[in-house]
Enzyme design. Sequence first.
Site, short mmCIF file in Angstrom:
data_model
loop_
_atom_site.label_atom_id
_atom_site.label_comp_id
_atom_site.label_asym_id
_atom_site.label_seq_id
_atom_site.Cartn_x
_atom_site.Cartn_y
_atom_site.Cartn_z
N GLY A 78 0.84 -1.19 0.00
CA GLY A 78 0.00 0.00 0.00
C GLY A 78 0.87 1.24 0.00
N ALA A 79 0.32 2.33 0.49
CA ALA A 79 1.05 3.60 0.44
C ALA A 79 2.38 3.52 1.18
CB ALA A 79 0.18 4.71 1.02
N MET A 80 2.36 3.05 2.44
CA MET A 80 3.58 2.98 3.22
C MET A 80 4.53 1.92 2.68
SD MET A 80 3.65 5.27 5.62
CE MET A 80 4.66 4.64 6.95
N GLU B 50 -9.50 -1.85 10.63
CA GLU B 50 -8.62 -2.48 11.61
C GLU B 50 -9.09 -2.27 13.05
OE1 GLU B 50 -4.23 -2.31 9.69
OE2 GLU B 50 -5.08 -0.34 10.15
N ASN C 266 -8.84 7.61 14.17
CA ASN C 266 -9.33 6.80 13.05
C ASN C 266 -10.82 6.50 13.15
OD1 ASN C 266 -6.76 6.80 12.06
ND2 ASN C 266 -6.57 4.59 11.91
N LYS D 268 1.20 5.25 19.71
CA LYS D 268 0.70 5.32 18.33
C LYS D 268 -0.71 4.72 18.25
CE LYS D 268 0.93 5.70 13.73
NZ LYS D 268 1.91 4.91 12.96
N SER E 38 -6.72 6.91 8.09
CA SER E 38 -6.81 5.73 7.23
C SER E 38 -8.13 4.98 7.40
CB SER E 38 -5.64 4.80 7.51
OG SER E 38 -5.63 4.37 8.86
#
Length: 307
Positions: free
Chosen positions: A9-11, A268, A192, A184, A255
Site C-alpha cells: 500500500g502507500a507505506m 482495523e 481513526n 501510536k 486511514s
Amino acid sequence: MFIYIAGAGAMGCRFGYQLQKSGNEVVLLDSWQAHIDAIKAHGLHIVGDQDEVVPMTIMRPEEAHKQAEFIILFTKAMQLQDMLEKIKPVIGPETKVLCLLNGLGHEDVISKYIKHENIMMGVTVWTAGLKGPGEAILQGKGTINLQSFAAAGEAAVQDIVDTMNAAGLNVIYDNDVVPSIWRKACVNGTMNSTCALTDATIGQFFASEAAIRIVKTIIHEFVLVGTAEGVKLNEQEIVDYVMHTAEIAARHYPSMHQDLIQNHRLTEIDYINGAVARKGAKLGIATPYCQMITDLIHAKESILNIK
C-alpha cells in the site's frame, strides 16, 4: 540486501522505493491486482516531494519464491496471518522480520511463523498516500523506532538498522519500544474510528469540546489497560502528543475513514479500540468507550454490507 515488502500500500511503496533507491533488491508483495498490473506495466509513479516513475518488482504473495533476508510487514492488521501463511516458503531460519502495523498484539501472530529472536517490532511516523493503482504520494519526513526480540538487542539487527538508515528512513533503536507502540495506538484509537464515524477530518472532529472529552476518555481506557499489562504510559504526555498530532494533521482524513467511508473496506478496529476492549475484559477493566466505538464501526461495516 534482498527485501520483501509484505503489503504494498502507500507505506509499503514508500519504504520499498527508498530501500531500492539506496541499492537493495526489493520485491513488493500485494494482492490488489490493479496495483500489481499498473506497476508491472508502467512502474511506480511517485508524486509529492518529487515526481518520477520507478521500475519496481511486484507480485502476489503466493508467487514469491526467493528466500528473504529481511521482510517488512505492512499489511492491514486483519490480513497479517494470511500474508504470513502465503509467504511461509520464503521465510528461512535467518530471515529477519520487522512489523510496522498499526494496532496491538501482532507479535502473537508473527511468532507462529518467525523465530522469536528474528522478530522486530516498531512504530513509524512516516506518512504516505495512494492516488490510485501504481501511484504513491510521498511527502515529508519521518522516523522509525524499533526493537529486536533477540537477547543481543541492537547488535543482533545492526545490519538492518544500517540498511534502513542508508535509505534515509531515520531508524532509532529503542530498548523499550512498547510504550511508543501503545502511544501510536492511542493516536489511531482517538482519530481513526471517530473521524470515520463522524465523517470528518481530524481537525473538524477535534474542534469541539465534546470531541475532546471523548478523546481523553479513550486515552484513559488505553492507559488503564496498558498499565495493567506492565506498559509504562504517562496519560498526560499521551494526551499532549495526541493533541499535537491532531493539530499537525488537521486537514487529513485518517486511514480508517479512507477504508470505511471512502472505499467501503473492512477496518482495523479490532486491533485498535477493539484490542483494548478485549484486553480490558480479560483484566476486569471496564472500557465502555472502546467497546462502543468498536461496535459502532462494525455496525457501519454491516450497514455498508462490507465483508
